[in-house]
Design an enzyme around this catalytic site. Structure first.
Site, PDB file in Angstrom:
ATOM      1  N   ILE A 221      -2.402  14.998  -2.741  1.00 40.58           N
ATOM      2  CA  ILE A 221      -2.302  16.205  -2.055  1.00 40.58           C
ATOM      3  C   ILE A 221      -1.885  15.735  -0.740  1.00 40.58           C
ATOM      4  O   ILE A 221      -2.277  14.664  -0.032  1.00 40.58           O
ATOM      5  CB  ILE A 221      -3.665  16.592  -1.869  1.00 40.58           C
ATOM      6  CG1 ILE A 221      -4.300  17.200  -3.138  1.00 40.58           C
ATOM      7  CG2 ILE A 221      -3.665  17.949  -0.666  1.00 40.58           C
ATOM      8  CD1 ILE A 221      -5.773  17.574  -3.458  1.00 40.58           C
ATOM      9  N   HIS A 222      -0.845  16.388  -0.238  1.00 35.37           N
ATOM     10  CA  HIS A 222      -0.237  15.860   1.126  1.00 35.37           C
ATOM     11  C   HIS A 222       0.550  17.219   1.864  1.00 35.37           C
ATOM     12  O   HIS A 222       0.762  16.963   3.019  1.00 35.37           O
ATOM     13  CB  HIS A 222       0.691  14.845   1.209  1.00 35.37           C
ATOM     14  CG  HIS A 222       1.809  15.303   0.673  1.00 35.37           C
ATOM     15  ND1 HIS A 222       2.421  15.370  -0.676  1.00 35.37           N
ATOM     16  CD2 HIS A 222       3.067  15.480   1.424  1.00 35.37           C
ATOM     17  CE1 HIS A 222       3.551  15.708  -0.634  1.00 35.37           C
ATOM     18  NE2 HIS A 222       4.323  15.607   0.263  1.00 35.37           N
ATOM     19  N   ARG A 223       0.470  18.172   1.360  1.00 28.75           N
ATOM     20  CA  ARG A 223       1.499  19.187   1.766  1.00 28.75           C
ATOM     21  C   ARG A 223       0.680  19.854   3.094  1.00 28.75           C
ATOM     22  O   ARG A 223      -0.479  20.007   2.967  1.00 28.75           O
ATOM     23  CB  ARG A 223       1.890  20.393   0.891  1.00 28.75           C
ATOM     24  CG  ARG A 223       3.284  20.801   0.971  1.00 28.75           C
ATOM     25  CD  ARG A 223       3.871  21.069   0.100  1.00 28.75           C
ATOM     26  NE  ARG A 223       4.656  20.143  -0.877  1.00 28.75           N
ATOM     27  CZ  ARG A 223       5.565  19.401  -0.522  1.00 28.75           C
ATOM     28  NH1 ARG A 223       6.105  19.410   0.859  1.00 28.75           N
ATOM     29  NH2 ARG A 223       6.247  18.298  -1.233  1.00 28.75           N
TER      30      ARG A 223
END
Ligand code: UD1
Ligand code: UDP
Length: 386
Positions: A221-223
């Protein structure tokens, strides 16, 4: 005949990985025809977000590093724009290759096109139709200042046509008369090439991590829409922790530095719960070969990454995407990617479905023949040699 000079622009992690497909082809079949100059904007700079990929994928050290680092969009994009202008002016390349949709992509494309150097956009035509994503703005603007646009999928090619790009254009090509071309995906080239290498070079990685095939779910997860919104961040991570505990299955999470920082700031108790849970393995970002192994050996993948959702397909794994929409729409139509947004109910439903219906899922070849880099370089030579 002198070699064609190409500026290969990288900045963020996935671009370094993508560029490796082009660099490998240049160093191989095209070494007498193309000279490669690598420019690293410095958008990503931690060893595990940058240098590790140069080492592991044997990409040559960048000829120029602009060291822009992190910052708000305007500052980061502006610094790249300013610093890359001089590099382009001094190098005088035959063309400038940019990848994907980051601030590095847009800044390099603008700097090159404004100096009348032709831009080659790899991964052109991708659209989420959600302009609140910084990436969507970067992609649209990059496509519209490019001379040669390589679309990885049919959908991307059609998106370009819908925006007025004409497949019937003929040479000589330029920014006002661009060429669009359907190539397949260079990341498919990479997955084929590195999957075998990963098994050979990292054969005890899973064992060292205490992981067994099919016994864990891989999560990335990084957005910004998920990390910078505390409500979404909490909803996603608390749902995942709950599901993992309820089903007794391990979650392996190599997390982007942005996500670790956001958890520490916006969800410290949840972060604490994750680190003390025996079922959650939070890791620093891993190398590409390690990532391939995690993808190949996982039971399922949960991600908001563009690249990782596609790799789920390359390795025949179902994938829950933590976004409302995706650019890789063929995966959703195929039923092997489900869009769950940050909605606990949708995440739980997709989880349940994928964990129980593995045998119903199929993974047809949407992304070309694994030779997209060669096709791209042949076309570049054809277009810019004259
Ligand atoms: C960028 C891209 C995104 C892409 C992602 C790939 C833009 C607008 N976004 O997002 O499309 O999916 O790269 O990973 O270009 N940080 C570090 N160390 C690093 C790099 C970043 O700690 O080496 C932290 C910094 O706190 C930084 C934050 O991560 O502020 C965000 O980095 P940035 O490059 O701005 O955006 P990404 O989220 O990485
Ligand atoms: N990746 C990696 N190590 C990690 C996480 C991702 O090597 O810890 C690779 C992944 O396999 C894919 C690429 O990085 O090839 C995707 O990058 P990211 O998710 O950062 O960006 P996006 O594709 O969403 O732009």
């Amino acid at each position: 005949m002198s070699r064609l000079k190409i500026l290969n622009i990288v900045g963020a992690r996935p671009q370094i990985i993508k560029a490796s497909a082009i660099s490998r082809a240049i160093a191989g079949p095209f070494k007498n025809e193309i000279e490669e100059v690598i420019v690293h904007t410095g958008q990503h700079y931690d060893r595990e977000m940058s240098e590790i990929f140069f080492d592991e994928l044997e990409i040559k050290v960048p000829d120029h590093n602009l060291h822009v680092g992190s910052g708000k969009h305007g500052r980061q994009t502006g610094m790249i724009l300013e610093r890359i202008e001089d590099v382009i002016m001094n190098e005088k390349p035959d063309c400038v290759i940019v990848y994907g949709d980051t601030n590095s992509t847009l800044a390099a494309a603008l700097a090159a096109s404004k100096q009348h150097y032709p831009v080659v956009h790899i991964e052109a035509g991708m659209r989420s139709f959600n302009k609140s994503m910084p990436e969507e703005l970067n992609r649209i603007m990059t496509d519209h200042c490019s001379t040669l646009l390589f679309a990885p999928t049919n959908t991307a090619f059609k998106n370009l046509m819908a925006e007025g790009f004409r497949p019937e254009n003929v040479a000589p090509y330029n920014i006002n008369n661009p060429r669009i071309f359907l190539t397949g995906d260079i990341m498919y080239d990479n997955s084929l090439f590195y999957a075998e290498l990963a098994e050979r070079k990292k054969n005890n990685f899973l064992q060292r991590m205490g992981l067994s095939e099919d016994q864990f779910i891989l999560v990335t997860i990084h957005r910004d829409m998920n990390t910078d919104d505390p409500v979404r961040l909490n909803a996603i991570f608390s749902t995942l922790v709950d599901l993992s505990e309820k089903n007794g299955i391990l979650l392996v999470m190599p997390l982007h530095p942005r996500t670790i920082k956001a958890l520490g700031k916006s969800a410290p108790q949840l972060h604490e719960r994750m680190t003390s849970s025996g079922l959650i393995k939070v890791l620093n970002p891993v190398s590409f070969l390690e990532m391939i192994l995690l993808e190949k050996k996982s039971r399922m993948i949960i991600t908001d990454s563009g690249g990782v959702q596609k790799e789920s397909h390359f390795f025949s794994k179902p994938c829950i995407v933590l976004r409302k929409e995706t650019e890789w729409v063929e995966l959703v139509k195929n039923g092997t990617v489900r869009l769950a947004d940050a909605d606990p109910k949708k995440i739980a439903e997709a989880w349940e479905y994928f964990m129980n219906n593995k045998e119903l899922l199929q993974y047809p070849g949407f992304y070309g023949d694994g030779k997209a880099a060669d096709t791209i370089l042949k076309e570049i030579i054809e277009v810019f040699r004259s």
